[in-house]
Design an enzyme around this catalytic site. Sequence first.
Site, PDB file in Angstrom:
ATOM      1  N   GLU A 245      -2.313 -21.663  47.085  1.00 57.10           N
ATOM      2  CA  GLU A 245      -1.751 -22.970  46.714  1.00 57.10           C
ATOM      3  C   GLU A 245      -1.422 -22.877  45.238  1.00 57.10           C
ATOM      4  O   GLU A 245      -2.297 -22.993  44.383  1.00 57.10           O
ATOM      5  CB  GLU A 245      -2.784 -24.082  46.958  1.00 57.10           C
ATOM      6  CG  GLU A 245      -3.222 -24.239  48.390  1.00 57.10           C
ATOM      7  CD  GLU A 245      -2.164 -24.891  49.270  1.00 57.10           C
ATOM      8  OE1 GLU A 245      -1.111 -25.320  48.737  1.00 57.10           O
ATOM      9  OE2 GLU A 245      -2.374 -24.949  50.486  1.00 57.10           O
ATOM     10  N   CYS A 279       0.231 -30.425  40.465  1.00 51.90           N
ATOM     11  CA  CYS A 279       1.046 -29.367  41.082  1.00 51.90           C
ATOM     12  C   CYS A 279       2.246 -29.967  41.805  1.00 51.90           C
ATOM     13  O   CYS A 279       3.331 -29.412  41.790  1.00 51.90           O
ATOM     14  CB  CYS A 279       0.199 -28.523  42.021  1.00 51.90           C
ATOM     15  SG  CYS A 279      -0.649 -29.505  43.270  1.00 51.90           S
TER      16      CYS A 279
HETATM   17  P1  NAD Z   1      -5.206 -20.705  36.882  1.00 56.13           P
HETATM   18  O1  NAD Z   1      -4.385 -19.862  37.751  1.00 56.13           O
HETATM   19  O2  NAD Z   1      -5.247 -20.407  35.431  1.00 56.13           O
HETATM   20  O3  NAD Z   1      -6.738 -20.704  37.348  1.00 56.13           O
HETATM   21  C1  NAD Z   1      -7.119 -21.090  38.652  1.00 56.13           C
HETATM   22  C2  NAD Z   1      -8.464 -20.472  38.975  1.00 56.13           C
HETATM   23  O4  NAD Z   1      -8.302 -19.066  39.106  1.00 56.13           O
HETATM   24  C3  NAD Z   1      -9.541 -20.692  37.929  1.00 56.13           C
HETATM   25  O5  NAD Z   1     -10.755 -20.973  38.570  1.00 56.13           O
HETATM   26  C4  NAD Z   1      -9.582 -19.356  37.219  1.00 56.13           C
HETATM   27  O6  NAD Z   1     -10.827 -19.073  36.608  1.00 56.13           O
HETATM   28  C5  NAD Z   1      -9.319 -18.408  38.363  1.00 56.13           C
HETATM   29  N1  NAD Z   1      -8.827 -17.087  37.959  1.00 56.13           N
HETATM   30  C6  NAD Z   1      -8.177 -16.736  36.823  1.00 56.13           C
HETATM   31  N2  NAD Z   1      -7.876 -15.421  36.849  1.00 56.13           N
HETATM   32  C7  NAD Z   1      -8.330 -14.932  38.016  1.00 56.13           C
HETATM   33  C8  NAD Z   1      -8.294 -13.651  38.631  1.00 56.13           C
HETATM   34  N3  NAD Z   1      -7.725 -12.601  38.037  1.00 56.13           N
HETATM   35  N4  NAD Z   1      -8.845 -13.509  39.856  1.00 56.13           N
HETATM   36  C9  NAD Z   1      -9.401 -14.569  40.494  1.00 56.13           C
HETATM   37  N5  NAD Z   1      -9.462 -15.806  39.956  1.00 56.13           N
HETATM   38  C10 NAD Z   1      -8.929 -15.987  38.736  1.00 56.13           C
HETATM   39  O7  NAD Z   1      -4.719 -22.193  37.164  1.00 56.13           O
HETATM   40  P2  NAD Z   1      -5.138 -23.525  36.420  1.00 56.13           P
HETATM   41  O8  NAD Z   1      -4.538 -23.543  35.059  1.00 56.13           O
HETATM   42  O9  NAD Z   1      -6.605 -23.732  36.561  1.00 56.13           O
HETATM   43  O10 NAD Z   1      -4.434 -24.633  37.319  1.00 56.13           O
HETATM   44  C11 NAD Z   1      -3.140 -25.095  37.113  1.00 56.13           C
HETATM   45  C12 NAD Z   1      -2.188 -24.472  38.105  1.00 56.13           C
HETATM   46  O11 NAD Z   1      -2.642 -24.754  39.409  1.00 56.13           O
HETATM   47  C13 NAD Z   1      -0.794 -25.043  38.047  1.00 56.13           C
HETATM   48  O12 NAD Z   1       0.131 -24.011  38.170  1.00 56.13           O
HETATM   49  C14 NAD Z   1      -0.735 -25.961  39.245  1.00 56.13           C
HETATM   50  O13 NAD Z   1       0.556 -26.194  39.737  1.00 56.13           O
HETATM   51  C15 NAD Z   1      -1.562 -25.223  40.206  1.00 56.13           C
HETATM   52  N6  NAD Z   1      -2.071 -26.113  41.238  1.00 56.13           N
HETATM   53  C16 NAD Z   1      -1.611 -25.952  42.512  1.00 56.13           C
HETATM   54  C17 NAD Z   1      -2.046 -26.802  43.509  1.00 56.13           C
HETATM   55  C18 NAD Z   1      -1.582 -26.666  44.924  1.00 56.13           C
HETATM   56  O14 NAD Z   1      -2.248 -27.192  45.806  1.00 56.13           O
HETATM   57  N7  NAD Z   1      -0.481 -25.983  45.206  1.00 56.13           N
HETATM   58  C19 NAD Z   1      -2.966 -27.813  43.205  1.00 56.13           C
HETATM   59  C20 NAD Z   1      -3.397 -27.948  41.899  1.00 56.13           C
HETATM   60  C21 NAD Z   1      -2.949 -27.064  40.932  1.00 56.13           C
END
Ligand code: NAD
Length: 497
Positions: A245, A279
């Site tokens: 997602e 998002c």
């Molecule tokens: P992010 O990708 O920076 O982090 C998300 C999660 O992934 C965090 O818990 C982070 O610690 C973890 N993470 C980071 N690097 C990783 C790796 N190499 N391996 C595994 N896990 C890792 O995202 P964010 O800044 O926390 O959230 C914002 C983003 O999320 C935006 O792009 C938004 O659009 C998206 N989002 C999508 C949805 C959806 O349902 N499609 C919902 C909410 C947010």
Amino acid sequence: MTATRVPGVPVIEDGVLISTNPATGEEAGRVPVADAAAVAAAVQRAKEAGAWWQSLGFDGRKERLIRWRSLIVQRIEELAQLTGLEAGKPRNDAIMEAVAAVEHLDWAAHHAKRVLGPRRTRTRILLAEHAGHLEYLPYGVVGVIGPWNYPILTPIGPISGALAAGNAVVFKPSEYTPIVGQWLVDTFAEVVPEQPVMQAVHGLGDVGGALCRSGVGKVSFTGSTATGKKVMAACAENLVPVVIEAGGKDALIVDADADVKAAAEAAVWGGMTNAGQTCIGIERVYAVAPVYDQLVKEIVARAGKLRTGEEIGPITMPRQIDVIREHIDDALAKGGTAVLGGVGAVQPPYVAPTVLVDVPADSSEIREETFGPTLTITKVADADEAVRLANDSPYGLGGAVFGKKNAVRIARRLRSGMVAVNSTLSFVGMGNLPFGGVGESGFGRIHGEDGLREFARPKAITVRRARSLLPSTTFERTPAQVKQIVKVVRMLYGRKS
Ligand code: NAD
């Protein structure tokens, strides 16, 4: 050594993650950081807990999940207050987020048995002597990796599906909102004290990576597209299936017969709720020429009334402020005009509502996820042009259409997983609708029936209940019987229509 603290930026000191408010720097709480061994141990514990949880059956799990739902509702003010403290989210936004989360928990609890439970399938003539049985079995342990922008709703979506399906969950909350994540785990443990059916593992991205490699049966990731690709690569090492997602750049189309005031109200809320850090937030508006001027006026009037520090909270992740600033600067440099806000709107940790017009299609404000309280409004000749421009994006998460006669037809043509007609974002609050994107927004679904099936694997069983009249699965079939089978196949499937 004590690291310098920047409000909202997570700090790790002596193996402890310290979470602070992005506006005030006030501490929201502390949690222990997990290393790869701790993640593996949590998954090991979860495997045993998952077997016990599965043994409760659909009814037993439903009863616990409903108790958790009720507990969250009873403590909704506490949860909203904590989300405000940790993420800076305005109270009402946090309440609405919790309300949507509760809806999914309730729906998954009530419908898991019907959607996933054992059933007989219909008889097929060619193998009429066999009864077909189908059921959906849990993966065992599901790893859930969450973002910070909706720290209640985004994890509860997959968690409710995973738990209702009979899995244990190991949850890695965002490092920006670990305290809300821990609250969810702790309250679940109040209604399921017997076994660690849901656990949290805390830390930075490496902890998420460790979770992907820890032997979980499936990973549900919500976050940015860039991280989603890394998660998928890590899961690929062991062929662990994933739900991604990811980000979005959602568009709202306003057709000629739309209620323009309602469209403006929805655009402002859809674009600026949670300070645009959504998002499925509306980032682009395409309005047909006859309604364009009025729409711009109405949007500016409404967005101009929103106050930073009140309806518009701080930007939770401080480095996102630079992205928002760059997008606004790029839009203006390429010839766009700010009819509200603009360059001066960025005043860390806040960004004031910004509405941009005449922004060229190649600017970052149109192409990349901004994740701030900004909207671009683009004039188009007709709905066809609006659909073409809306779909001209690598993302495809949600979207919205305002109009009457053709609105649903336009909605069908949008390349996205969800569309709201004459509202924005509503699909995320309906427990029976699937949620997820296409393209760079990811794949797989949470919520609804598809969201339940995402966390269980289909198991097909055939049971012979009579001797075969048309024996196909044996070397002992006779030439006459083969002839008979061909005759039946000709009759069943050989016709032209
Ligand atoms: P992010 O990708 O920076 O982090 C998300 C999660 O992934 C965090 O818990 C982070 O610690 C973890 N993470 C980071 N690097 C990783 C790796 N190499 N391996 C595994 N896990 C890792 O995202 P964010 O800044 O926390 O959230 C914002 C983003 O999320 C935006 O792009 C938004 O659009 C998206 N989002 C999508 C949805 C959806 O349902 N499609 C919902 C909410 C947010």
